[in-house]
Write a protein that holds these residues in place. Structure first.
Motif, PDB file in Angstrom:
ATOM      1  N   ALA A  80       0.722  -0.774  -0.334  1.00  0.00           N
ATOM      2  CA  ALA A  80       0.079  -0.103  -0.171  1.00  0.00           C
ATOM      3  C   ALA A  80       0.962   0.892  -0.187  1.00  0.00           C
ATOM      4  N   LYS A  81       0.433   2.241   0.536  1.00  0.00           N
ATOM      5  CA  LYS A  81       1.273   3.316  -0.234  1.00  0.00           C
ATOM      6  C   LYS A  81       1.721   3.644   1.275  1.00  0.00           C
ATOM      7  N   ASN A  82       2.813   4.410   1.558  1.00  0.00           N
ATOM      8  CA  ASN A  82       3.615   5.018   2.264  1.00  0.00           C
ATOM      9  C   ASN A  82       2.797   5.611   3.381  1.00  0.00           C
ATOM     10  N   ARG A  83       3.236   5.580   4.647  1.00  0.00           N
ATOM     11  CA  ARG A  83       2.613   6.231   5.478  1.00  0.00           C
ATOM     12  C   ARG A  83       3.124   7.697   5.873  1.00  0.00           C
ATOM     13  N   LEU A  84       4.700   7.265   5.853  1.00  0.00           N
ATOM     14  CA  LEU A  84       5.584   8.229   6.301  1.00  0.00           C
ATOM     15  C   LEU A  84       6.583   8.599   4.851  1.00  0.00           C
ATOM     16  N   HIS A  85       6.673   9.375   4.052  1.00  0.00           N
ATOM     17  CA  HIS A  85       7.579   9.228   3.151  1.00  0.00           C
ATOM     18  C   HIS A  85       9.254  10.396   2.711  1.00  0.00           C
ATOM     19  N   LEU A  86       9.904  10.415   2.490  1.00  0.00           N
ATOM     20  CA  LEU A  86      11.066  11.062   2.788  1.00  0.00           C
ATOM     21  C   LEU A  86      10.381  12.712   1.624  1.00  0.00           C
ATOM     22  N   ASP A  87      11.321  14.110   1.560  1.00  0.00           N
ATOM     23  CA  ASP A  87      10.767  14.551   0.683  1.00  0.00           C
ATOM     24  C   ASP A  87      12.282  15.300   0.363  1.00  0.00           C
ATOM     25  N   ILE A  88      12.512  15.262  -0.874  1.00  0.00           N
ATOM     26  CA  ILE A  88      14.358  15.761  -1.241  1.00  0.00           C
ATOM     27  C   ILE A  88      13.926  17.139  -1.125  1.00  0.00           C
ATOM     28  N   ARG A  89      14.711  17.998  -0.384  1.00  0.00           N
ATOM     29  CA  ARG A  89      14.244  19.876  -0.161  1.00  0.00           C
ATOM     30  C   ARG A  89      15.335  20.134  -1.305  1.00  0.00           C
ATOM     31  N   VAL A  90      15.449  20.389  -2.490  1.00  0.00           N
ATOM     32  CA  VAL A  90      16.813  21.378  -3.484  1.00  0.00           C
ATOM     33  C   VAL A  90      15.941  22.524  -3.774  1.00  0.00           C
ATOM     34  N   LEU A  94      13.289  28.981  -2.976  1.00  0.00           N
ATOM     35  CA  LEU A  94      12.748  28.852  -4.717  1.00  0.00           C
ATOM     36  C   LEU A  94      11.188  29.044  -5.227  1.00  0.00           C
ATOM     37  N   VAL A  95      11.251  30.197  -6.002  1.00  0.00           N
ATOM     38  CA  VAL A  95       9.666  29.698  -6.415  1.00  0.00           C
ATOM     39  C   VAL A  95       9.506  29.876  -8.159  1.00  0.00           C
ATOM     40  N   GLY A  96       8.100  29.540  -8.519  1.00  0.00           N
ATOM     41  CA  GLY A  96       7.830  29.700 -10.097  1.00  0.00           C
ATOM     42  C   GLY A  96       8.417  28.884 -10.751  1.00  0.00           C
ATOM     43  N   GLU A  97       9.086  29.295 -12.234  1.00  0.00           N
ATOM     44  CA  GLU A  97       9.208  28.727 -13.039  1.00  0.00           C
ATOM     45  C   GLU A  97      10.854  27.845 -12.395  1.00  0.00           C
ATOM     46  N   GLU A  98      11.705  29.267 -11.916  1.00  0.00           N
ATOM     47  CA  GLU A  98      13.200  28.719 -11.225  1.00  0.00           C
ATOM     48  C   GLU A  98      13.262  27.520  -9.985  1.00  0.00           C
ATOM     49  N   ARG A  99      12.061  27.603  -9.190  1.00  0.00           N
ATOM     50  CA  ARG A  99      11.696  26.273  -8.939  1.00  0.00           C
ATOM     51  C   ARG A  99      11.345  25.173  -9.296  1.00  0.00           C
ATOM     52  N   LEU A 100      10.658  25.127 -10.472  1.00  0.00           N
ATOM     53  CA  LEU A 100      10.365  24.279 -11.039  1.00  0.00           C
ATOM     54  C   LEU A 100      11.561  23.768 -12.027  1.00  0.00           C
ATOM     55  N   ALA A 102      14.370  23.603 -11.301  1.00  0.00           N
ATOM     56  CA  ALA A 102      15.774  22.890  -9.735  1.00  0.00           C
ATOM     57  C   ALA A 102      14.788  21.547  -9.639  1.00  0.00           C
ATOM     58  N   LEU A 103      13.639  21.223  -9.402  1.00  0.00           N
ATOM     59  CA  LEU A 103      13.614  20.134  -9.080  1.00  0.00           C
ATOM     60  C   LEU A 103      12.996  19.236  -9.892  1.00  0.00           C
ATOM     61  N   GLU A 104      12.647  19.726 -11.429  1.00  0.00           N
ATOM     62  CA  GLU A 104      13.087  18.834 -12.861  1.00  0.00           C
ATOM     63  C   GLU A 104      14.352  18.342 -12.919  1.00  0.00           C
ATOM     64  N   ALA A 105      14.969  19.075 -12.246  1.00  0.00           N
ATOM     65  CA  ALA A 105      16.820  18.996 -12.855  1.00  0.00           C
ATOM     66  C   ALA A 105      16.996  17.791 -12.520  1.00  0.00           C
ATOM     67  N   GLU A 106      17.001  17.643 -10.735  1.00  0.00           N
ATOM     68  CA  GLU A 106      17.309  16.466  -9.782  1.00  0.00           C
ATOM     69  C   GLU A 106      16.085  15.193 -10.159  1.00  0.00           C
ATOM     70  N   CYS A 107      15.507  15.646 -11.051  1.00  0.00           N
ATOM     71  CA  CYS A 107      14.285  14.340 -11.324  1.00  0.00           C
ATOM     72  C   CYS A 107      14.871  13.593 -12.264  1.00  0.00           C
ATOM     73  N   GLU A 138       7.235   5.881  -2.356  1.00  0.00           N
ATOM     74  CA  GLU A 138       7.073   7.297  -2.065  1.00  0.00           C
ATOM     75  C   GLU A 138       7.483   7.933  -1.814  1.00  0.00           C
ATOM     76  N   PHE A 139       8.180   9.087  -2.803  1.00  0.00           N
ATOM     77  CA  PHE A 139       9.239   9.532  -1.674  1.00  0.00           C
ATOM     78  C   PHE A 139       8.402  11.342  -3.284  1.00  0.00           C
ATOM     79  N   CYS A 140       9.174  12.494  -2.235  1.00  0.00           N
ATOM     80  CA  CYS A 140       8.707  13.732  -3.627  1.00  0.00           C
ATOM     81  C   CYS A 140      10.598  14.436  -3.288  1.00  0.00           C
ATOM     82  N   ILE A 141       9.891  14.953  -4.530  1.00  0.00           N
ATOM     83  CA  ILE A 141      11.180  15.728  -4.911  1.00  0.00           C
ATOM     84  C   ILE A 141      10.279  17.264  -4.846  1.00  0.00           C
TER      85      ILE A 141
END
Length: 142
Positions: A80-90, A94-100, A102-107, A138-141
């Motif tokens: 099943a879905k994780n009850r806890l996951h890690l967020d990789i904070r890259v 940053l906001v807007g296109e700059e944030r996006l 950075a996240l896409e580069a890490e992905c 599951e984890f999130c960037i």
């Protein structure tokens, strides 16, 4: 005043060393050394009964700041879905296109390691990229 407790994050998994080495690449962590009485991990493995070999592996933040990650083999698969996951904070600060961007580069860096890009969430200001590790956790960037 209570003191801050040290903790480790434990992953149940099928292949502890493989998953640990994946997270070492994601986070810049390093594998912990083998138990003190063994020169190498191979020496340690050879000392174990067959059913206990490769039962666990661990990695740590080389700077000593982040928590230790411990990976233990379990017989059951992820159900099943994780009850806890890690967020990789890259994208912190940053906001807007700059944030996006950075996240896409890490992905893009993580997909060749075996991570799976689930989707990109972006509202024009904030962004998050949910992903799966090599065992489907599951984890999130963000």
């Amino acid at each position: 005043m209570s003191s801050i407790k040290r903790f480790q994050v434990t992953f149940d998994c099928a292949e502890p060393e493989r998953l640990a080495l994946f997270w070492c690449e994601v986070l810049g962590y390093v594998a912990v050394p083998p138990p003190a009485e063994f020169a190498t991990w191979d020496d340690f493995r050879r000392s174990q009964p067959a059913e206990e070999r490769d039962a666990w592996f661990a990695c740590s933040d080389p700077s000593g700041v982040g928590p230790r990650l411990y990976f233990q083999r379990v017989p059951e698969g992820k159900a099943a879905k994780n009850r806890l996951h890690l967020d990789i904070r890259v994208g912190t600060g940053l906001v807007g296109e700059e944030r996006l961007a950075a996240l896409e580069a890490e992905c893009a860096r993580l997909v060749p390691l075996g991570a799976v890009h689930v989707r990109t969430l972006y509202d024009g200001n904030d962004a998050c990229i949910p992903m799966l590790d090599i065992e489907g956790n599951e984890f999130c960037i963000d």
